[in-house]
Design a protein around this motif. Structure first.
Motif, mmCIF file in Angstrom:
data_model
loop_
_atom_site.group_PDB
_atom_site.id
_atom_site.type_symbol
_atom_site.label_atom_id
_atom_site.label_comp_id
_atom_site.label_asym_id
_atom_site.label_seq_id
_atom_site.Cartn_x
_atom_site.Cartn_y
_atom_site.Cartn_z
ATOM 1 N N GLY B 144 0.799 -1.219 0.000
ATOM 2 C CA GLY B 144 0.000 0.000 0.000
ATOM 3 C C GLY B 144 0.834 1.272 0.000
ATOM 4 N N THR B 145 2.158 1.132 0.128
ATOM 5 C CA THR B 145 3.019 2.312 0.292
ATOM 6 C C THR B 145 2.848 3.348 -0.826
ATOM 7 N N ALA B 146 2.837 2.902 -2.091
ATOM 8 C CA ALA B 146 2.780 3.855 -3.211
ATOM 9 C C ALA B 146 1.501 4.686 -3.145
ATOM 10 N N GLU B 147 0.388 4.005 -2.908
ATOM 11 C CA GLU B 147 -0.908 4.683 -2.826
ATOM 12 C C GLU B 147 -0.932 5.698 -1.667
ATOM 13 N N THR B 199 7.375 11.101 -8.457
ATOM 14 C CA THR B 199 5.941 10.909 -8.640
ATOM 15 C C THR B 199 5.684 9.763 -9.607
ATOM 16 N N GLN B 200 6.498 9.712 -10.655
ATOM 17 C CA GLN B 200 6.337 8.669 -11.671
ATOM 18 C C GLN B 200 6.526 7.271 -11.065
ATOM 19 N N LEU B 201 7.506 7.187 -10.166
ATOM 20 C CA LEU B 201 7.774 5.919 -9.497
ATOM 21 C C LEU B 201 6.555 5.467 -8.693
ATOM 22 N N LEU B 202 5.964 6.402 -7.966
ATOM 23 C CA LEU B 202 4.784 6.075 -7.173
ATOM 24 C C LEU B 202 3.613 5.718 -8.094
ATOM 25 N N GLU B 203 3.477 6.442 -9.194
ATOM 26 C CA GLU B 203 2.394 6.138 -10.142
ATOM 27 C C GLU B 203 2.579 4.740 -10.721
#
Lengths: 365, 365
Positions: B144-147, B199-203
């Motif tokens: 859930g970390t990215a979200e 941001t791209q990494l999280l997306e």
């Protein structure tokens, strides 16, 4: 100040069942007990036969139970942090963000649970807190926080205070640490060695963990090789965070001589299986958990003989790494690193030799 | 890009055994498989019949195994962080601190393991990564970390960029995030909405998790009430992080109609016990894990009908809380909070009503 008791063992070995039985036993002997479960799932309530709440509720005389929920704890800490921030910052940044919308990131569970246990301990309402963690390593990382965070602060204080980052961060240290630890921390803390409230909190945490009359763990295991190997590994891993292991509970298994030799000098206790709502035979079989204080101490520093003795059972020589890159001695074992800060006159001395003997790593300076 | 497969279930239900069998099966069918175990204890190696290493080693054709160790991963990340910091900061603060002395704080295990899996995924060396986490909630928090981190960034970007703290921190955002995520992040990121690398990494992380052809979980359970209740709870909890659950594996238990109705519409598979070194009957009984993509999606946003449908099986109405304090809708269930960012024209609209129907929370705007 309460006695904090926890259980380590392979998943499915019966940690939660034993924690509940231990809480029931200690309450029946007259202690005011808080049983704190951290896994948010339904198993804790099903085993306990109640619907647990995020605030302590009395479930039988002298026995209260609480299910620590990170969402609830974070919401409360956030409201406290907002109040603190408003006192210290000219332009508060947090006031437009609500505790009810905050998600849980990795690490928050442990930090919030540790803070909750600390507050229950300080409340004076309990003689014993039985903590049932969501997993062995999350329990060990949580209990190791004070020691490791102290090291990070000790190591980075000097480095940071001389840097641009340190100079920029310095005015914000207090509100940030207040938000996390719920204590105030003086703004000039970065450049200060002293006894501020934050350092004191960590020192209290370390002192509690180092005292087996304050914090102790027991191993729970069956008699299958994987459970025993896991319990042995956890025994060593507990020493690495400075947690004393008081004994071994063999759940539905006989205490054979072979098993006893694996865990010597710890006492072994054989536990019967629990059937239905009858907890009594399990409760009766449990040992006196205060006896755990007689177990070997995780670390002994002998300044006269210029020796440090680190108790590391469950590991063989190959699994333990000793290094001295920084100003302290680092012991690596069980996917953990322990930095040993030596008092004078040993402080800053190079390691002359090290040997592994009878479960002890003996370091000569 | 690999297919990432993981298993959730009560401790002792056989998660690790099933993960090993799944890895063996997928490799035998021709996929290049990496089996990544995160619990540092000896059980993983004992079950696997090898001495696992912190770097992938081939243990049979097309099958590699790795034991993710936080001490090793942190040491490597630290060396990379030092190099990055030296590039970006005038007075590097990290160069005198050594990776070999860094202890592990709560949360680091998950962050380091997530980064390692991301790198193995990107390497192109594997078609499938089977991840065996140290516990259900640590796996869910990790995935859930990215979200959740995206939400924190989204929510605090505006708040921070207007504050004194934001102005002071701004030049340090890049080296700090580089140290944690091992990517560079443009220095003006705080005030920027745009498509920077962080941001791209999280997306990418969110997109992978939202796609059941990229990431899926299976539940492992026995037939006792606590195991089934835990599996159901984990089913709902997985939806909360956006993780699709593809099916239920009943370990050494019959797939009865009563159990099937608890988990409908998920397919149930009954697994035989494994005896000694014979994995074949267990491997043969495993389902086709790619079928998991047919399971209900965690969230559906229907802009035409102004409805958001959140799949939340395993929870009853009382266990789910819907709030709208901030600019997004917050769903709280299973000790997690999920913030739902709505596309236009639903963005910023107040909730008109909500009902719980057939395992779905249906929110009308």
């Amino acid at each position: 100040m309460a006695f904090i008791l926890t259980f380590l063992g392979k998943g499915g070995s019966g940690r939660t069942t034993v924690a509940i039985a231990a809480a029931k036993k200690l309450a029946s002997l007259g202690s005011r007990v808080l049983l704190a479960g951290q896994d948010p799932g339904p198993a804790f309530g099903l085993l306990l036969g109640i619907s647990p709440s995020p605030d302590p509720q009395e479930i039988s005389p002298k026995l209260a139970a609480v299910q620590l929920l990170s969402t609830v704890l974070l919401e409360r800490s956030w409201e406290e942090a907002k109040e603190l921030e408003a006192q210290y910052l000219r332009t508060p940044t947090l006031k437009n963000v609500y505790g009810q919308e905050l998600g849980i990131l990795p690490g928050m569970d442990s930090a919030l649970a540790l803070n909750a246990i600390r507050e229950y301990d300080k409340s004076g309402n309990y003689d014993v807190i039985v903590y049932d963690g969501p997993g062995n390593f999350s329990t060990l990382r949580m209990l190791g926080t004070a020691e490791i965070l102290s090291w990070y602060i000790r190591r980075f204080r000097q480095v940071l205070s001389e840097s641009d980052l340190g100079k920029a961060l310095s005015p914000f240290i207090q509100p940030i640490t207040s938000a996390i630890l719920n204590v105030s921390w003086s703004p000039d803390d970065l450049s200060q060695e002293g006894n501020n409230q934050g350092t004191q909190l960590l020192e209290e945490g370390k002192a509690a963990l180092a005292d087996p009359n304050r914090v102790a763990a027991y191993l729970v295991s069956g008699d299958d090789p994987a459970a025993i190997a896991t319990a042995k590994y956890l025994w060593g891993s507990a020493q690495q965070v400075g947690l004393t292991v008081g004994g071994v509970l063999l759940n539905q298994a006989e205490a054979t001589e072979a098993i006893a030799s694996e865990f010597a000098p710890l006492p072994l206790t054989s536990l019967p299986s629990r059937t239905g709502a009858d907890w009594q035979s399990l409760i009766d079989a449990l040992p006196d958990f205060r006896q755990g204080a007689q177990a070997p101490k995780p670390i002994t520093i002998d300044t006269a003989n210029r020796q440090v003795r680190v108790f590391l059972p469950g590991f063989d020589k190959k699994q333990v790494k000793l290094t001295q890159y920084g100003p302290e001695i680092t012991v690596e074992a069980g996917d953990q690193r322990r930095n040993i800060f030596l008092p004078p006159p040993l402080n800053g001395q190079p390691v002359k030799g090290a040997k592994f003997q009878g479960g002890y790593l003996i370091i000569s300076l």
